[in-house]
Scaffold this motif. Structure first.
Motif, PDB file in Angstrom:
ATOM      1  N   LYS A 165      34.214   5.073  77.246  1.00  0.00           N
ATOM      2  CA  LYS A 165      33.515   5.848  77.412  1.00  0.00           C
ATOM      3  C   LYS A 165      32.556   6.542  76.432  1.00  0.00           C
ATOM      4  CE  LYS A 165      35.375   7.180  81.576  1.00  0.00           C
ATOM      5  NZ  LYS A 165      35.050   8.282  82.683  1.00  0.00           N
ATOM      6  N   LEU A 166      33.211   6.489  75.312  1.00  0.00           N
ATOM      7  CA  LEU A 166      32.565   7.004  73.800  1.00  0.00           C
ATOM      8  C   LEU A 166      31.307   5.977  73.457  1.00  0.00           C
ATOM      9  CD1 LEU A 166      35.396   8.059  71.820  1.00  0.00           C
ATOM     10  CD2 LEU A 166      33.426   9.456  71.974  1.00  0.00           C
ATOM     11  N   VAL A 167      31.406   4.378  73.526  1.00  0.00           N
ATOM     12  CA  VAL A 167      30.378   3.713  73.198  1.00  0.00           C
ATOM     13  C   VAL A 167      29.968   3.972  74.332  1.00  0.00           C
ATOM     14  CG1 VAL A 167      29.799   1.634  72.661  1.00  0.00           C
ATOM     15  CG2 VAL A 167      32.066   2.521  71.356  1.00  0.00           C
ATOM     16  N   ASN A 168      29.317   3.803  75.260  1.00  0.00           N
ATOM     17  CA  ASN A 168      29.009   4.390  76.702  1.00  0.00           C
ATOM     18  C   ASN A 168      27.810   4.993  76.359  1.00  0.00           C
ATOM     19  OD1 ASN A 168      29.948   1.385  78.279  1.00  0.00           O
ATOM     20  ND2 ASN A 168      30.695   2.895  79.057  1.00  0.00           N
ATOM     21  N   ALA A 169      28.278   6.158  76.340  1.00  0.00           N
ATOM     22  CA  ALA A 169      27.490   7.389  75.557  1.00  0.00           C
ATOM     23  C   ALA A 169      26.363   7.197  74.584  1.00  0.00           C
ATOM     24  CB  ALA A 169      28.024   8.648  75.509  1.00  0.00           C
ATOM     25  N   LEU A 170      27.033   6.469  73.511  1.00  0.00           N
ATOM     26  CA  LEU A 170      26.160   6.320  72.231  1.00  0.00           C
ATOM     27  C   LEU A 170      25.164   5.317  72.750  1.00  0.00           C
ATOM     28  CD1 LEU A 170      29.162   6.526  69.486  1.00  0.00           C
ATOM     29  CD2 LEU A 170      27.601   8.270  69.914  1.00  0.00           C
ATOM     30  N   THR A 171      25.454   3.969  73.276  1.00  0.00           N
ATOM     31  CA  THR A 171      25.017   3.300  73.344  1.00  0.00           C
ATOM     32  C   THR A 171      23.245   3.291  74.380  1.00  0.00           C
ATOM     33  OG1 THR A 171      26.090   2.725  75.581  1.00  0.00           O
ATOM     34  CG2 THR A 171      26.099   1.251  73.326  1.00  0.00           C
ATOM     35  N   ALA A 228      31.618  11.874  65.157  1.00  0.00           N
ATOM     36  CA  ALA A 228      32.060  10.918  64.683  1.00  0.00           C
ATOM     37  C   ALA A 228      32.485   9.414  65.101  1.00  0.00           C
ATOM     38  CB  ALA A 228      33.865  11.148  64.503  1.00  0.00           C
ATOM     39  N   ALA A 229      32.582   9.687  66.018  1.00  0.00           N
ATOM     40  CA  ALA A 229      32.183   7.626  66.484  1.00  0.00           C
ATOM     41  C   ALA A 229      31.465   7.079  65.990  1.00  0.00           C
ATOM     42  CB  ALA A 229      32.867   7.826  68.297  1.00  0.00           C
ATOM     43  N   GLY A 273      39.335   3.740  69.111  1.00  0.00           N
ATOM     44  CA  GLY A 273      39.807   4.025  69.768  1.00  0.00           C
ATOM     45  C   GLY A 273      41.191   4.126  69.231  1.00  0.00           C
ATOM     46  N   GLN A 274      41.241   3.344  68.046  1.00  0.00           N
ATOM     47  CA  GLN A 274      42.659   3.863  66.908  1.00  0.00           C
ATOM     48  C   GLN A 274      42.590   4.933  66.614  1.00  0.00           C
ATOM     49  OE1 GLN A 274      44.015  -0.310  66.022  1.00  0.00           O
ATOM     50  NE2 GLN A 274      45.580  -0.514  68.218  1.00  0.00           N
ATOM     51  N   ALA A 275      41.006   4.738  65.663  1.00  0.00           N
ATOM     52  CA  ALA A 275      40.959   5.647  64.182  1.00  0.00           C
ATOM     53  C   ALA A 275      40.958   6.737  65.029  1.00  0.00           C
ATOM     54  CB  ALA A 275      39.230   5.387  63.648  1.00  0.00           C
ATOM     55  N   LEU A 276      40.250   6.704  66.129  1.00  0.00           N
ATOM     56  CA  LEU A 276      39.671   8.523  66.514  1.00  0.00           C
ATOM     57  C   LEU A 276      41.223   8.778  66.998  1.00  0.00           C
ATOM     58  CD1 LEU A 276      36.395   7.827  67.924  1.00  0.00           C
ATOM     59  CD2 LEU A 276      36.747   9.555  66.302  1.00  0.00           C
ATOM     60  N   HIS A 277      41.914   8.030  67.819  1.00  0.00           N
ATOM     61  CA  HIS A 277      43.452   8.339  68.827  1.00  0.00           C
ATOM     62  C   HIS A 277      43.315   8.766  70.403  1.00  0.00           C
ATOM     63  CE1 HIS A 277      44.943   9.550  64.426  1.00  0.00           C
ATOM     64  NE2 HIS A 277      45.053   9.273  64.717  1.00  0.00           N
ATOM     65  N   VAL A 278      42.655   7.995  70.803  1.00  0.00           N
ATOM     66  CA  VAL A 278      41.834   7.862  71.724  1.00  0.00           C
ATOM     67  C   VAL A 278      41.972   6.804  72.398  1.00  0.00           C
ATOM     68  CG1 VAL A 278      40.448   9.692  71.638  1.00  0.00           C
ATOM     69  CG2 VAL A 278      39.141   7.256  71.197  1.00  0.00           C
ATOM     70  N   ASN A 279      42.591   5.922  73.457  1.00  0.00           N
ATOM     71  CA  ASN A 279      42.562   4.772  74.088  1.00  0.00           C
ATOM     72  C   ASN A 279      41.513   4.391  74.207  1.00  0.00           C
ATOM     73  OD1 ASN A 279      41.701   5.882  76.855  1.00  0.00           O
ATOM     74  ND2 ASN A 279      43.842   5.285  77.584  1.00  0.00           N
ATOM     75  N   ARG A 280      41.567   2.727  74.755  1.00  0.00           N
ATOM     76  CA  ARG A 280      40.506   2.045  74.686  1.00  0.00           C
ATOM     77  C   ARG A 280      39.625   1.925  76.302  1.00  0.00           C
ATOM     78  NH1 ARG A 280      42.654  -3.553  76.918  1.00  0.00           N
ATOM     79  NH2 ARG A 280      44.605  -2.157  78.101  1.00  0.00           N
ATOM     80  N   SER A 281      40.436   3.042  77.011  1.00  0.00           N
ATOM     81  CA  SER A 281      39.291   3.116  78.230  1.00  0.00           C
ATOM     82  C   SER A 281      37.838   4.643  77.530  1.00  0.00           C
ATOM     83  CB  SER A 281      40.355   3.747  79.347  1.00  0.00           C
ATOM     84  OG  SER A 281      39.588   4.302  80.200  1.00  0.00           O
TER      85      SER A 281
END
Lengths: 142, 142
Positions: free
Chosen positions: A70-76, A41-42, A58-66
């Motif tokens: 981590k999602l972006v880290n996993a995707l990179t 989804a991200a 984060g706002q689009a997925l309803h999670v905070n910046r932090s």
DNA sequence: TATTGTTATACTCTATAACTATA
DNA sequence: TATAGTTATAGAGTATAACAATA
């Protein structure tokens, strides 16, 4: 086991159980790609909003910046997303990579198949009806 | 931010987002009782299936024995559920306590209120329609 | 002062595997 | 052998708080 009439009556409980059912199918379908439904989804949001920053994701997925970080880290780490210089020196501009573009379509296709299979009990009309109702729930502001 | 047409089309994603929305309302409503939606669901199942064992409770909630035990631990620590001798020496018979009976109705009332408030965008008919469709999804065997 | 990303930390939920006692 | 409960452990996922750099 008797679910009990209170649980039957609660929309939230039915929603949770249905989500669990669909989520299990989706996780199994995406496991071969080493990715989860939330991460796909991200990735889709990044692809469809090129240059967006982590806070907006984060706002689009309803999670905070932090958590978004981590999602972006996993995707990179999987070479699906890149951080590029953003609109100012604080901000990252997120972009899907060429490799991400190569792989995203098959991931979506598999997720789609799982989605359809998990909801095979519904007719096309019922499926559309259900989607409309689910979207309508969220029209109320939090 | 653009959710993108793929995400819009995926039933699983809409379900996840709706569940998040309802779940947040539910968690906030139950926080004063020191309990979560999943734990209240477990308590209701124990009340409506007196003498059931932990494994059966886990199956009803789609978690394994180990996770079911942790739910029961949390409920016994709060004096909402008791473990009594079961049908053989290996098995616990779960029962709601007198104190649990005293408190469960108000917890359900609050959860109910939150449930209604979170889905205020839906008419009564739409709500019933949605519940029927959610239950129908799960009629397919896993 | 406020915002973005980041780090460190902790908490919840869940699963797996191994153990025990019973069956 | 199989089952019920338990324990220890680990992994996701998320949140909070504090910090640096920048606005």
């Amino acid at each position: 086991m008797n679910e009990g009439k209170e649980l039957q009556r609660l929309l939230g409980f039915q929603l949770l159980m249905a989500e669990l059912h669909m989520g299990n199918h989706a996780r199994a379908a995406l496991a071969p790609f080493g990715i989860t439904p939330a991460k796909l989804a991200a990735l889709l949001i990044v692809r469809d909003n090129p240059g967006c920053d982590q806070t907006a994701l984060g706002q689009a997925l309803h999670v905070n910046r932090s958590s978004a970080m981590k999602l972006v880290n996993a995707l990179t780490e999987r070479d699906l997303v890149e951080r590029q210089p953003g609109r100012d020196l604080r901000t990252n501009a997120l972009h899907i990579t060429a490799g991400g573009r190569d792989r995203i379509d098959e991931m979506v296709r598999c997720l789609d198949e799982a989605d359809q299979a998990a909801a095979v009990a519904l007719s096309t009309d019922e499926r559309l009806q259900l989607m409309a109702l689910l979207r309508k729930i969220r029209t109320v502001r939090d």
